[in-house]
Motif scaffolding. Structure first.
Motif, mmCIF file in Angstrom:
data_model
loop_
_atom_site.group_PDB
_atom_site.id
_atom_site.type_symbol
_atom_site.label_atom_id
_atom_site.label_comp_id
_atom_site.label_asym_id
_atom_site.label_seq_id
_atom_site.Cartn_x
_atom_site.Cartn_y
_atom_site.Cartn_z
ATOM 1 N N UNK A 257 -7.964 1.447 -24.036
ATOM 2 C CA UNK A 257 -7.728 0.241 -23.248
ATOM 3 C C UNK A 257 -9.008 -0.076 -22.486
ATOM 4 N N UNK A 258 -9.065 -1.220 -21.838
ATOM 5 C CA UNK A 258 -10.262 -1.612 -21.095
ATOM 6 C C UNK A 258 -9.870 -2.033 -19.688
ATOM 7 N N UNK A 259 -10.803 -1.815 -18.762
ATOM 8 C CA UNK A 259 -10.592 -2.260 -17.391
ATOM 9 C C UNK A 259 -11.926 -2.686 -16.782
ATOM 10 N N UNK A 260 -11.853 -3.433 -15.710
ATOM 11 C CA UNK A 260 -13.061 -3.905 -15.054
ATOM 12 C C UNK A 260 -13.860 -2.708 -14.504
ATOM 13 N N UNK A 261 -15.178 -2.797 -14.647
ATOM 14 C CA UNK A 261 -16.041 -1.781 -14.060
ATOM 15 C C UNK A 261 -16.393 -2.222 -12.644
ATOM 16 N N UNK A 262 -16.016 -1.411 -11.674
ATOM 17 C CA UNK A 262 -16.284 -1.719 -10.271
ATOM 18 C C UNK A 262 -17.730 -1.354 -9.957
ATOM 19 N N UNK A 263 -18.505 -2.319 -9.466
ATOM 20 C CA UNK A 263 -19.911 -2.053 -9.144
ATOM 21 C C UNK A 263 -20.027 -1.045 -8.013
ATOM 22 N N UNK A 264 -21.055 -0.192 -8.115
ATOM 23 C CA UNK A 264 -21.317 0.904 -7.166
ATOM 24 C C UNK A 264 -20.016 1.584 -6.746
ATOM 25 N N UNK A 265 -19.258 2.061 -7.739
ATOM 26 C CA UNK A 265 -17.968 2.682 -7.413
ATOM 27 C C UNK A 265 -18.134 4.100 -6.868
ATOM 28 N N UNK A 266 -17.183 4.496 -6.075
ATOM 29 C CA UNK A 266 -17.087 5.886 -5.633
ATOM 30 C C UNK A 266 -15.772 6.450 -6.150
ATOM 31 N N UNK A 267 -15.834 7.691 -6.587
ATOM 32 C CA UNK A 267 -14.687 8.357 -7.190
ATOM 33 C C UNK A 267 -14.059 9.247 -6.122
ATOM 34 N N UNK A 268 -12.904 8.848 -5.645
ATOM 35 C CA UNK A 268 -12.182 9.603 -4.618
ATOM 36 C C UNK A 268 -10.848 10.043 -5.201
ATOM 37 N N UNK A 269 -10.549 11.318 -5.095
ATOM 38 C CA UNK A 269 -9.280 11.817 -5.625
ATOM 39 C C UNK A 269 -8.534 12.590 -4.539
ATOM 40 N N UNK A 270 -7.223 12.590 -4.644
ATOM 41 C CA UNK A 270 -6.369 13.206 -3.629
ATOM 42 C C UNK A 270 -5.554 14.326 -4.267
ATOM 43 N N UNK A 271 -5.592 15.491 -3.643
ATOM 44 C CA UNK A 271 -4.818 16.648 -4.106
ATOM 45 C C UNK A 271 -3.395 16.560 -3.569
ATOM 46 N N UNK A 272 -2.402 16.650 -4.458
ATOM 47 C CA UNK A 272 -1.011 16.639 -4.003
ATOM 48 C C UNK A 272 -0.309 17.928 -4.435
ATOM 49 N N UNK A 273 0.746 18.265 -3.690
ATOM 50 C CA UNK A 273 1.642 19.359 -4.033
ATOM 51 C C UNK A 273 3.070 18.850 -3.908
ATOM 52 N N UNK A 274 3.901 19.182 -4.884
ATOM 53 C CA UNK A 274 5.301 18.759 -4.851
ATOM 54 C C UNK A 274 6.176 19.890 -5.362
ATOM 55 N N UNK A 275 7.345 20.073 -4.758
ATOM 56 C CA UNK A 275 8.241 21.140 -5.200
ATOM 57 C C UNK A 275 9.511 20.560 -5.822
ATOM 58 N N UNK A 276 10.408 21.448 -6.206
ATOM 59 C CA UNK A 276 11.654 21.021 -6.848
ATOM 60 C C UNK A 276 12.718 20.637 -5.827
ATOM 61 N N UNK A 277 12.369 20.691 -4.543
ATOM 62 C CA UNK A 277 13.325 20.371 -3.476
ATOM 63 C C UNK A 277 13.069 18.998 -2.862
ATOM 64 N N UNK A 278 12.186 18.204 -3.516
ATOM 65 C CA UNK A 278 11.937 16.849 -3.042
ATOM 66 C C UNK A 278 10.800 16.711 -2.049
ATOM 67 N N UNK A 279 10.096 17.776 -1.773
ATOM 68 C CA UNK A 279 8.979 17.711 -0.834
ATOM 69 C C UNK A 279 7.684 17.369 -1.565
ATOM 70 N N UNK A 280 6.940 16.387 -1.051
ATOM 71 C CA UNK A 280 5.650 16.003 -1.604
ATOM 72 C C UNK A 280 4.653 15.859 -0.452
ATOM 73 N N UNK A 281 3.516 16.519 -0.548
ATOM 74 C CA UNK A 281 2.476 16.390 0.474
ATOM 75 C C UNK A 281 1.124 16.208 -0.209
#
Length: 694
Positions: free
Chosen positions: A198-222
């Motif tokens: 697939x294709x998407x727009x290339x964002x000029x001078x982009x920064x790559x930011x990612x977020x670490x998540x944890x989730x359990x089987x009891x409905x908790x997500x942080x």
């Protein structure tokens, strides 16, 4: 908690998972291919099971064999690491069907988020902003061309399956799109078994930011905060850090909340990463890119700033336990930076390398962590991914973390395999890196300076001249013929009946089609024992060499080398006719070039011979005998360590012969094709016909 867990991976991530299993008192099972029979992860596990031959499809990617190993060892769970089967929904479902816990989300979620098209649609429906583009499934090349025209150039061509930058192409103009689509489909199919794009727009001078998540089987997500991963090359991360210097507290809370919303929307369970692109000039505006349903390579920086062992949390969640911390209890303390060590040669376009690890010294100390699958004697081949290790540093602030990481890299010794360690030191020392002026194009913009010490040398950085001087001094002082009878004329000390002579070597770095120009190094030992060293016929310089301690013949050694009053500690090791020398994280592989091979190797650039720039596998043949080609025309595509390189014609002419087929394994400098130069004088008859003889 489980009593036995199988680690379905290799290298540094397998070693890292095994470390946590040991701390939890859980029995670990390693799996290996024939290429990894003596690997570090095999010896550190409690049990090891052979999967099959070196080829990944016959070993690490063979689901039946992995599950058979789990059954044979009584493993209750399988930790997939990253790469290989980590994001394979078929494997996740096969584990469930076999009654083995897959340490990760359900097969449904892996499939949903692993398909970038479906993921973007799901996330957009949850109200999370996505990068503008066309994400329809099954688009043909014609559809992609039309979509790119509609979106406007530049565009990013991306595979619907997989990640890690594989199959991704940045296209800045319409004329380059057709070749980009062909190459992207081939690489995506080879990496993920799916060539959907697939294709998407290339964002000029982009920064790559990612977020670490944890989730359990009891409905908790942080979420556990973000990581900045903007220092990349060809969409492959090189240096990562946590937290990002770009985000303020309010934006950090917003982007973290968006990541939690993404995980909750799909019923995610386990550790995962939600990746965003953020414009440098609009740090408060972010767009969802993708979600990685596994542990990330860069997870250690999050562990160091939060104090959370993500592998331990993965295992607890997989065992059905609730999360042990709430969002309010997450604290980010200090700063952490990680550098990836690859088997590649930055000076030769980052082509994959290989060889036997002759000397290995990995950094330790306060605030320093090394995740590695290496040990002395390890053979690094072109079979798998080129990443060898990760060196990570923590400090109370970012400047301190960067300084500590630089010192750790400088204290790393790896002889026998060319790596990117010196390049990493220059990158983290670059003014833009130091100041936090990052974006995903930084490395490419400064690539020439970062790979050429003349353009961006670190203060006091060892140079090629220094390495050549060490080579000459080691030759004159340390290379002594052995045997029952030693002819004094053969001792390279300059001994003569009268005045001592200069011992001379013509030296060139081994490897590389056509070789490299020879340099001369000469050493003279005076009657009083003093040493003089001279390069390329220049003036003599006072030198000393002291072994630390006296070397054992045939074994690596350290030496203090002093030239004109400046002293540096060097590591020295021999492999065949090659002498490896290294200091402060920089290494050189040097060998004597025989006189009959001393012609100017630059003339080889005009030869019609096309040779492989790296050991690897032929994945595409683009020319046939009889084809008329121009300089730069693609002839053969070689793949090694998940990286493709297109070998092109150096001269205009007619293809005389193609010596390889798709699937052939080729060595470094292997002859792939021959172009008969056009009779217009473009070919240099005096060109050297091959690599230097060592």
């Amino acid at each position: 908690m489980f009593h036995t867990v199988l680690v379905a991976n290799r290298g540094e991530i397998a070693v890292r998972v095994i470390r946590t299993l040991r701390e939890l008192g859980v029995r670990s099972v390693a799996v290996f291919s024939d290429a990894d029979a003596g690997a570090r992860h095999v010896t550190e596990a409690d049990v090891a099971v052979r999967l099959g031959p070196a080829r990944a499809l016959d070993s690490y990617l063979n689901i039946e064999r992995v599950l058979a190993a789990a059954a044979a060892t009584g493993a209750q769970a399988v930790h997939p690491g990253y790469g290989f089967l980590a994001e394979n929904p078929v494997f996740a479902q096969a584990c469930a069907d076999a009654g083995v816990v897959f340490v990760g989300p359900s097969a449904r979620v892996v499939e949903l988020m692993g398909n970038k098209i479906a993921a973007k649609r799901t996330v957009a429906a949850a109200g999370v902003p996505v990068v503008p583009g066309r994400v329809e499934p099954g688009m043909s090349d014609a559809d992609l061309v039309a979509a790119s025209t509609e979106i406007g150039y530049p565009v990013l061509v991306k595979p619907a399956a997989g990640g890690g930058g594989k199959g991704m192409r940045l296209v800045r103009e319409p004329a380059a799109l057709a070749e980009a689509l062909r190459s992207a489909r081939r690489e995506a199919a080879a990496s993920f078994g799916d060539d959907t794009l697939f294709v998407e727009r290339f964002v000029d001078t982009p920064r790559h930011i990612e977020v670490q998540i944890l989730a359990d089987t009891h409905g908790n997500v942080i979420h556990l905060g973000e990581r900045e991963c903007s220092l990349q090359r060809r969409h492959q991360k090189i240096v990562e850090e946590a937290p990002s210097v770009l985000l303020d507290a309010a934006t950090r809370a917003r982007i973290g909340g968006a990541a939690v919303d993404v995980a909750a929307a799909v019923g995610y369970v386990g550790a995962g990463t939600v990746e965003f692109v953020v414009g440098t000039d609009r740090p408060d505006e972010f767009f969802f890119m993708e979600m990685n349903t596994r542990l990330q390579v860069e997870h250690p920086v999050t562990e160091l700033v939060t104090g959370v062992d993500l592998v331990a949390e993965q295992l607890r969640v997989a065992a059905g336990e609730p999360l042990r911390i709430t969002q309010d209890e997450v604290r980010l303390t200090g700063h952490a930076v990680e550098a990836r060590v690859y088997a590649e040669d930055p000076a030769r376009g980052f082509l994959p390398t290989g060889g036997d690890v002759l000397v290995l010294r990995e950094p330790t100390g306060a605030g320093v962590r090394t995740d590695s699958g290496l040990r002395a004697g390890t053979e690094v081949a072109a079979t798998y991914d080129p990443m060898l290790a990760k060196i990570v540093a923590w400090a109370p602030d970012r400047a301190g973390a960067l300084a500590r990481l630089d010192a750790a890299l400088a204290g790393t010794t790896l002889l026998g395999v060319t790596t990117n360690i010196g390049f990493l030191r220059r990158l983290i020392g670059h003014p833009d890196t130091r100041s936090g002026r990052l974006d995903t194009g930084l490395v490419e913009r400064h690539l020439e300076a970062l790979t050429d010490p003349a353009g961006h040398a670190l203060p006091g950085e060892p140079t090629a001249d220094d390495a050549l001087e060490v080579f000459g001094l080691v030759g004159a002082v340390g290379m002594v013929p052995t045997g029952s009878v030693v002819d004094p004329w053969d001792v390279p000390s300059g001994w003569r009946l009268g005045e001592r002579a200069w011992s001379r070597w013509s030296v060139a770095a081994p490897g590389g089609a056509g070789g490299s120009p020879a340099r001369e190094v000469a050493v003279q030992r005076a009657a009083d024992g003093r040493l003089l060293v001279r390069l390329d016929g220049g003036g003599p310089r006072a030198a000393e060499l002291d072994w630390l301690p006296a070397p054992t013949p045939g074994q690596p050694a350290d030496a203090l080398v002093t030239v004109d009053g400046r002293t540096r500690r060097w590591q020295v090791a021999a492999s065949g006719s090659t002498i490896w020398v290294g200091a402060d994280g920089f290494t050189w592989a040097l060998a004597e070039r025989r006189a009959e091979s001393g012609a100017d190797a630059a003339a080889g650039e005009h030869s019609g011979e096309a040779r492989s720039p790296m050991p690897g596998t032929v994945v595409d043949v683009r020319a046939a005998p009889g084809d008329v080609v121009e300089p730069g025309a693609p002839l053969v595509v070689v793949e090694a360590m998940k990286m493709e390189h297109t070998v092109v014609a150096a001269v205009a002419g007619q293809v005389k012969d193609v010596l390889v087929r798709v699937g052939d394994s080729v060595a470094l400098d292997a002859l792939l094709a021959v172009v008969e130069p056009a009779p217009d004088g473009t070919a240099d008859e005096a060109a050297d016909s091959g690599p230097p003889r060592l």
